[in-house]
Design a protein around this motif. Structure first.
Motif, PDB file in Angstrom:
ATOM      1  N   PRO A  32       0.958  -1.146   0.025  1.00  0.00           N
ATOM      2  CA  PRO A  32       0.148   0.141  -0.120  1.00  0.00           C
ATOM      3  C   PRO A  32       0.761   1.483   0.048  1.00  0.00           C
ATOM      4  N   ASP A  33       0.122   2.314  -0.396  1.00  0.00           N
ATOM      5  CA  ASP A  33       0.825   3.684  -0.368  1.00  0.00           C
ATOM      6  C   ASP A  33       1.299   4.108   1.147  1.00  0.00           C
ATOM      7  N   SER A  34       2.270   4.809   1.463  1.00  0.00           N
ATOM      8  CA  SER A  34       2.747   5.044   2.606  1.00  0.00           C
ATOM      9  C   SER A  34       3.635   4.102   3.234  1.00  0.00           C
ATOM     10  N   THR A  35       3.973   2.938   2.556  1.00  0.00           N
ATOM     11  CA  THR A  35       4.972   2.001   3.094  1.00  0.00           C
ATOM     12  C   THR A  35       6.302   2.515   3.293  1.00  0.00           C
ATOM     13  N   ALA A  36       7.014   2.219   4.399  1.00  0.00           N
ATOM     14  CA  ALA A  36       8.558   2.819   4.503  1.00  0.00           C
ATOM     15  C   ALA A  36       9.292   2.115   3.672  1.00  0.00           C
ATOM     16  N   ILE A  37      10.366   2.607   3.048  1.00  0.00           N
ATOM     17  CA  ILE A  37      11.443   1.794   2.431  1.00  0.00           C
ATOM     18  C   ILE A  37      12.772   2.706   3.079  1.00  0.00           C
ATOM     19  N   GLN A  38      13.647   1.481   3.499  1.00  0.00           N
ATOM     20  CA  GLN A  38      14.752   2.036   4.152  1.00  0.00           C
ATOM     21  C   GLN A  38      16.080   1.271   3.453  1.00  0.00           C
ATOM     22  N   LEU A  39      17.023   1.952   3.430  1.00  0.00           N
ATOM     23  CA  LEU A  39      18.220   1.334   2.797  1.00  0.00           C
ATOM     24  C   LEU A  39      19.221   1.319   4.065  1.00  0.00           C
ATOM     25  N   LYS A  54       4.908   5.713  -2.794  1.00  0.00           N
ATOM     26  CA  LYS A  54       3.716   6.570  -3.269  1.00  0.00           C
ATOM     27  C   LYS A  54       3.246   6.121  -4.826  1.00  0.00           C
ATOM     28  N   LYS A  55       2.040   5.801  -4.914  1.00  0.00           N
ATOM     29  CA  LYS A  55       1.417   5.324  -6.303  1.00  0.00           C
ATOM     30  C   LYS A  55       2.548   4.311  -6.730  1.00  0.00           C
ATOM     31  N   GLY A  56       3.151   3.321  -5.777  1.00  0.00           N
ATOM     32  CA  GLY A  56       3.994   2.146  -6.476  1.00  0.00           C
ATOM     33  C   GLY A  56       5.323   2.850  -6.751  1.00  0.00           C
ATOM     34  N   LYS A  57       5.839   3.898  -6.459  1.00  0.00           N
ATOM     35  CA  LYS A  57       7.124   4.217  -6.607  1.00  0.00           C
ATOM     36  C   LYS A  57       7.920   4.970  -5.562  1.00  0.00           C
ATOM     37  N   PHE A  58       9.263   4.595  -5.476  1.00  0.00           N
ATOM     38  CA  PHE A  58       9.882   5.170  -4.414  1.00  0.00           C
ATOM     39  C   PHE A  58      11.418   5.863  -4.958  1.00  0.00           C
ATOM     40  N   LEU A  59      11.917   6.873  -4.306  1.00  0.00           N
ATOM     41  CA  LEU A  59      13.204   7.407  -4.489  1.00  0.00           C
ATOM     42  C   LEU A  59      13.839   7.442  -3.366  1.00  0.00           C
ATOM     43  N   LEU A  60      15.175   6.803  -3.558  1.00  0.00           N
ATOM     44  CA  LEU A  60      16.504   6.677  -2.403  1.00  0.00           C
ATOM     45  C   LEU A  60      17.476   7.510  -2.654  1.00  0.00           C
ATOM     46  N   LYS A  61      18.048   8.751  -2.072  1.00  0.00           N
ATOM     47  CA  LYS A  61      19.313   9.234  -2.316  1.00  0.00           C
ATOM     48  C   LYS A  61      20.048   9.388  -0.991  1.00  0.00           C
ATOM     49  N   GLY A  62      21.364   9.194  -1.281  1.00  0.00           N
ATOM     50  CA  GLY A  62      22.152   9.312  -0.342  1.00  0.00           C
ATOM     51  C   GLY A  62      23.585   9.419  -0.733  1.00  0.00           C
ATOM     52  N   LYS A  63      24.716   9.369   0.492  1.00  0.00           N
ATOM     53  CA  LYS A  63      26.007   9.393  -0.135  1.00  0.00           C
ATOM     54  C   LYS A  63      26.861   8.546   0.464  1.00  0.00           C
ATOM     55  N   VAL A  64      27.716   7.898  -0.185  1.00  0.00           N
ATOM     56  CA  VAL A  64      28.590   6.952   0.543  1.00  0.00           C
ATOM     57  C   VAL A  64      30.218   7.399   0.198  1.00  0.00           C
ATOM     58  N   GLU A  65      31.020   6.898   0.867  1.00  0.00           N
ATOM     59  CA  GLU A  65      32.400   7.232   0.700  1.00  0.00           C
ATOM     60  C   GLU A  65      33.030   6.171   0.046  1.00  0.00           C
ATOM     61  N   GLU A  66      32.424   5.006  -0.121  1.00  0.00           N
ATOM     62  CA  GLU A  66      32.935   3.819  -0.819  1.00  0.00           C
ATOM     63  C   GLU A  66      31.786   2.744  -1.103  1.00  0.00           C
ATOM     64  N   LEU A  71      21.191  -3.560   2.504  1.00  0.00           N
ATOM     65  CA  LEU A  71      20.013  -4.385   2.762  1.00  0.00           C
ATOM     66  C   LEU A  71      18.778  -3.175   2.338  1.00  0.00           C
ATOM     67  N   LEU A  72      17.820  -3.416   1.776  1.00  0.00           N
ATOM     68  CA  LEU A  72      16.705  -2.672   1.290  1.00  0.00           C
ATOM     69  C   LEU A  72      15.540  -3.327   2.337  1.00  0.00           C
ATOM     70  N   ILE A  73      15.026  -2.458   3.238  1.00  0.00           N
ATOM     71  CA  ILE A  73      13.982  -3.228   4.049  1.00  0.00           C
ATOM     72  C   ILE A  73      12.635  -2.599   3.550  1.00  0.00           C
ATOM     73  N   ILE A  74      11.477  -3.137   3.090  1.00  0.00           N
ATOM     74  CA  ILE A  74      10.197  -2.488   3.250  1.00  0.00           C
ATOM     75  C   ILE A  74       9.577  -2.810   4.095  1.00  0.00           C
ATOM     76  N   GLY A  75       8.739  -1.876   4.527  1.00  0.00           N
ATOM     77  CA  GLY A  75       7.822  -1.909   5.775  1.00  0.00           C
ATOM     78  C   GLY A  75       8.540  -1.971   7.012  1.00  0.00           C
ATOM     79  N   GLY A  76       7.656  -2.261   8.004  1.00  0.00           N
ATOM     80  CA  GLY A  76       8.117  -2.259   9.502  1.00  0.00           C
ATOM     81  C   GLY A  76       9.104  -3.679   9.603  1.00  0.00           C
TER      82      GLY A  76
END
Length: 76
Positions: A32-39, A54-66, A71-76
């Motif tokens: 469902p919409d509003s499901t949490a996605i965490q990396l 949101k509407k079946g789509k998500f966007l993750l942005k971040g920075k790493v040094e290397e 792990l991609l966690i979907i929901g709780g």
């Protein structure tokens, strides 16, 4: 000799041009919409990036040094 000098002058600038950021643009069905996605970095306790579905789509942005294993966690 002149080419070597130019190379030594331009090399440090090339290091500044490197981008250590990432973007993950994804589509996910069956949730469902509003499901949490965490990396998370493997073994890490703090997420590198978070998003909401949101509407079946998500966007993750971040920075790493290397490069890191994540792990991609979907929901709780």
């Amino acid at each position: 000799m002149k080419k070597l000098l130019i190379a030594f002058v331009l090399f440090p600038l090339s290091l500044l041009a490197q981008n250590a950021g990432f973007t993950i643009d994804g589509t996910l069905t069956g949730y469902p919409d509003s499901t949490a996605i965490q990396l998370f970095e493997n073994g890490g306790a703090v997420p590198l990036a978070t998003a909401t579905l949101k509407k079946g789509k998500f966007l993750l942005k971040g920075k790493v040094e290397e490069p890191v294993l994540c792990l991609l966690i979907i929901g709780g």
